[in-house]
Design a protein around this motif. Structure first.
Motif, mmCIF file in Angstrom:
data_model
loop_
_atom_site.group_PDB
_atom_site.id
_atom_site.type_symbol
_atom_site.label_atom_id
_atom_site.label_comp_id
_atom_site.label_asym_id
_atom_site.label_seq_id
_atom_site.Cartn_x
_atom_site.Cartn_y
_atom_site.Cartn_z
ATOM 1 N N LEU A 21 1.242 -1.570 0.244
ATOM 2 C CA LEU A 21 0.110 -0.142 -0.158
ATOM 3 C C LEU A 21 0.980 1.362 -0.267
ATOM 4 N N ASP A 22 1.727 1.706 1.056
ATOM 5 C CA ASP A 22 2.841 2.625 0.715
ATOM 6 C C ASP A 22 3.382 2.826 -0.582
ATOM 7 N N ALA A 23 4.240 1.528 -0.655
ATOM 8 C CA ALA A 23 4.905 1.331 -2.551
ATOM 9 C C ALA A 23 3.851 2.368 -2.920
ATOM 10 N N LEU A 28 1.066 6.616 -7.160
ATOM 11 C CA LEU A 28 0.179 7.186 -7.421
ATOM 12 C C LEU A 28 0.413 8.619 -7.135
ATOM 13 N N GLU A 29 0.436 8.992 -6.267
ATOM 14 C CA GLU A 29 1.223 10.126 -5.991
ATOM 15 C C GLU A 29 1.527 10.979 -7.178
ATOM 16 N N ALA A 30 2.903 9.951 -7.377
ATOM 17 C CA ALA A 30 4.022 10.356 -8.655
ATOM 18 C C ALA A 30 2.285 10.814 -10.527
ATOM 19 N N LEU A 31 1.977 9.496 -10.554
ATOM 20 C CA LEU A 31 0.827 10.045 -11.468
ATOM 21 C C LEU A 31 0.472 10.744 -11.457
ATOM 22 N N ALA A 226 -1.334 -0.738 -20.299
ATOM 23 C CA ALA A 226 -0.797 0.628 -20.240
ATOM 24 C C ALA A 226 0.034 -0.638 -19.070
ATOM 25 N N GLY A 227 -1.171 -1.451 -18.585
ATOM 26 C CA GLY A 227 0.383 -2.450 -17.642
ATOM 27 C C GLY A 227 0.232 -1.938 -16.266
ATOM 28 N N ALA A 228 0.452 -2.842 -15.049
ATOM 29 C CA ALA A 228 0.468 -2.311 -13.925
ATOM 30 C C ALA A 228 1.605 -1.022 -13.314
ATOM 31 N N PRO A 229 1.094 -0.933 -12.167
ATOM 32 C CA PRO A 229 2.449 0.440 -11.979
ATOM 33 C C PRO A 229 2.763 -0.065 -10.351
ATOM 34 N N LEU A 230 2.827 -0.908 -10.425
ATOM 35 C CA LEU A 230 3.373 -1.415 -9.265
ATOM 36 C C LEU A 230 4.393 -2.840 -10.289
ATOM 37 N N HIS A 231 5.906 -3.798 -9.622
ATOM 38 C CA HIS A 231 5.677 -4.441 -9.974
ATOM 39 C C HIS A 231 5.501 -6.036 -8.697
ATOM 40 N N TYR A 232 4.722 -6.950 -9.507
ATOM 41 C CA TYR A 232 3.642 -7.851 -8.448
ATOM 42 C C TYR A 232 4.213 -9.170 -8.742
#
Length: 382
Positions: A21-23, A28-31, A226-232
């Motif tokens: 969640l924190d990552a 998302l703040e950068a987005l 677009a893909g995911a914003p994090l690596h999972y």
């Protein structure tokens, strides 16, 4: 008009037992900063906003904060549900959101767009939530696959768009022809195989924003993931994270630009013997990464995770990956035993059998000979 296409936030997903969640909040703040800095008019989130149909309270908080931040940055937000989301839960939240934030989860509203206008006229945005074929057959007789339900949905989109005129954007969450999925990550569209939607299904719109695949992909100039914003997953660690910035001019699709997002912690796979992993300076640069360690010792080592965590505090996975042994003429264990000319050779044959062809090391051979010599001396004095 500027449209930012993102997808697959998977709020609430863990990474090898670690909360994300924190990552994700930082990404998302950068987005949101990109939305503000690039004067984005519309942000599209193409499904799988949550990772679970029953997200925890913190996931709702993060989503609300992100959508509020995007709206405060000046953009209209259009969100659809994916195969991980509960459309009912996501749709319930839509009634609580502010103006300019649209959460589209109702299959009955596929032919009704969110319309946003600029100096060149209206842009009609059609959201197609994830559609389970078995649940849609009562409403749409004859549909049996993802291809069927997406084709039906796109006919509704094209029919309405033709009547309205203007530019059109559609959103869907599916496997489309030509994609390269990440193994074991994009799942549940169809158990046991992929239910592929033909690329031609998406004809007739100026831009098609797709979700479900976690890496960016371009299937046609107007059809993209677009893909995911994090690596999972470590398997997607090499794929960039970001979103597509889509320009729509008076005549339709214009420039499309990739907008990279920060990676909070790099994902790295390190391969070497365990001693090398623990001490070799060539791995020093990765001590702050998420690490998948593959140690190549011939035999499993004692407590490798605990030992590796002392150097790599974010070691998330350890694999024993001994090198493939050289096998010129495979022999059974019985054949190895019959060919042994001494007790030392018999021990070597056993080790070769359990180690896929690798016999005793030099040190092991010395120890075996010492033990056998000691046994011979003991028997001689008995």
């Amino acid at each position: 008009m500027r449209i930012l296409h993102t997808s697959d936030w998977h709020i609430g997903r863990s990474f090898h037992g670690h909360a994300t969640l924190d990552a994700l909040r930082g990404v998302l703040e950068a987005l949101i900063a990109q939305v503000r800095d690039r004067d984005v008019d519309v942000v599209i989130v193409a499904g799988d906003v949550f990772d679970s149909a029953t997200p925890a309270a913190g996931a709702y908080t993060l989503l609300s904060d992100a959508l509020r931040g995007i709206a405060d940055a000046g953009a209209t937000v259009v969100v659809t549900s994916g195969n991980h989301d509960s459309a009912a839960r996501l749709g319930f939240q839509s009634a609580l959101l502010r103006d300019g934030v649209h959460v589209l989860t109702d299959p009955g509203s596929i032919g009704t767009p969110v319309t946003v206008s600029d100096e060149d006229g209206p842009v009609h945005i059609y959201g197609i939530p994830f559609l389970e074929p078995v649940l849609m057959r009562a409403q749409w007789p004859g549909v049996r696959s993802q291809a069927d339900v997406l084709e039906h949905a796109m006919r509704l989109v094209r029919g309405d768009a033709t009547a309205r005129g203007g530019r059109t954007v559609a959103i869907a969450h599916c496997f489309a022809a030509g994609v390269e999925p990440t193994p074991h990550l994009e799942r549940d569209i169809q158990q046991g195989g992929l239910d592929i939607v033909p690329l031609s299904t998406f004809d007739g719109v100026d831009y098609m924003a797709l979700g479900h695949i976690h890496g960016r992909q371009q299937l046609a100039p107007h059809v993209r993931y677009a893909g995911a914003p994090l690596h999972y997953s470590f398997d997607e660690g090499h794929k960039p994270r970001g979103s597509w910035l889509v320009e729509l001019g008076a005549d339709g699709l214009g420039d499309v630009e990739w907008m990279p997002l920060p990676v909070p912690r790099a994902l790295t796979t390190l391969t070497a013997t365990l001693d090398e992993l623990l001490a070799d300076e060539r791995f020093a640069a990765h001590e702050g990464d998420w690490v998948r360690a593959e140690y190549t010792d011939a035999l499993p080592q004692r407590d490798p995770m605990r030992r590796l965590l002392a150097r790599f505090p974010f070691c998330a996975e350890v694999r024993h990956a001994p090198p493939v042994s050289r096998v010129d003429a495979p022999r059974t264990y019985a054949e190895r035993v019959r060919s042994a000319g001494s007790d030392a050779e018999l021990v070597d044959a056993f080790l070769a059998h359990v180690r896929d062809g690798e016999g005793a090391t030099r040190r092991e051979t010395e120890l075996v000979r010492e033990l056998l010599d000691e046994r011979v001396r003991a028997e001689a004095t008995a």
